[in-house]
Design an enzyme around this catalytic site. Sequence first.
Site, PDB file in Angstrom:
ATOM      1  N   SER A  41      17.464 -48.572 -10.818  1.00  0.00           N
ATOM      2  CA  SER A  41      16.450 -48.377  -9.778  1.00  0.00           C
ATOM      3  C   SER A  41      15.014 -48.447 -10.283  1.00  0.00           C
ATOM      4  O   SER A  41      14.101 -48.604  -9.486  1.00  0.00           O
ATOM      5  CB  SER A  41      16.671 -47.054  -9.047  1.00  0.00           C
ATOM      6  OG  SER A  41      16.324 -45.968  -9.869  1.00  0.00           O
ATOM      7  N   LYS A  80      11.992 -41.700 -10.663  1.00  0.00           N
ATOM      8  CA  LYS A  80      11.330 -42.414  -9.571  1.00  0.00           C
ATOM      9  C   LYS A  80       9.821 -42.392  -9.787  1.00  0.00           C
ATOM     10  O   LYS A  80       9.303 -41.675 -10.631  1.00  0.00           O
ATOM     11  CB  LYS A  80      11.652 -41.764  -8.212  1.00  0.00           C
ATOM     12  CG  LYS A  80      13.118 -41.672  -7.881  1.00  0.00           C
ATOM     13  CD  LYS A  80      13.769 -43.018  -7.697  1.00  0.00           C
ATOM     14  CE  LYS A  80      15.264 -42.865  -7.487  1.00  0.00           C
ATOM     15  NZ  LYS A  80      15.978 -44.099  -7.629  1.00  0.00           N
TER      16      LYS A  80
END
Length: 180
Positions: A41, A80
């Site tokens: 990700s 993230k």
Amino acid sequence: MSKSKTLAEMKSWILSLSIAVGIVLIVRTFLFAPYIVEGASMEPTLHNQEKIFVNKLTTVTGFARGEIVIIKGSEDNYVKRIIGLPGDKIEMKNDQLFVNGEVVKESYLAYNREVAEQMGVYLTEDFETVTVPKNQYFVMGDNRLVSMDSRNGLGLIKENQIVGSPEFVYFPFKEFRTVE
């Protein structure tokens, strides 16, 4: 060597080891800790199975838009990028990020945007305006096509869920670098 001298030397070693273990525990608990990146990700910024060193002091100094953070989930940790700070209004239109009505240039997405264009898709699907509540953050992965984040599963991130910010990749050794 006398028995009392041996006993004194043993006490000295035990004290030294106890202090060393205490320092390590304090540093790891409050200052720095290693983490492993799991998944794609955050590619190409961070790669699957890279080992990163995380600065936990950033939880004291606060976070900035664009900063990469480690998030403590209920079962897993996530890596993230902070997109929206408390009070921000976040919106995505035609693959352009808007924060408080202003277009945000995301230079770290250049490679992934190119891949998405080759596939004939947007890197990030449109979503309606989200207002980030107090003490929460809106996060997304750099590889938006595969990232589970505030848009699609993680939801908004509470401030106390953020563990810290990665400072550098230390393994594999040939990939040693700072994280930005």
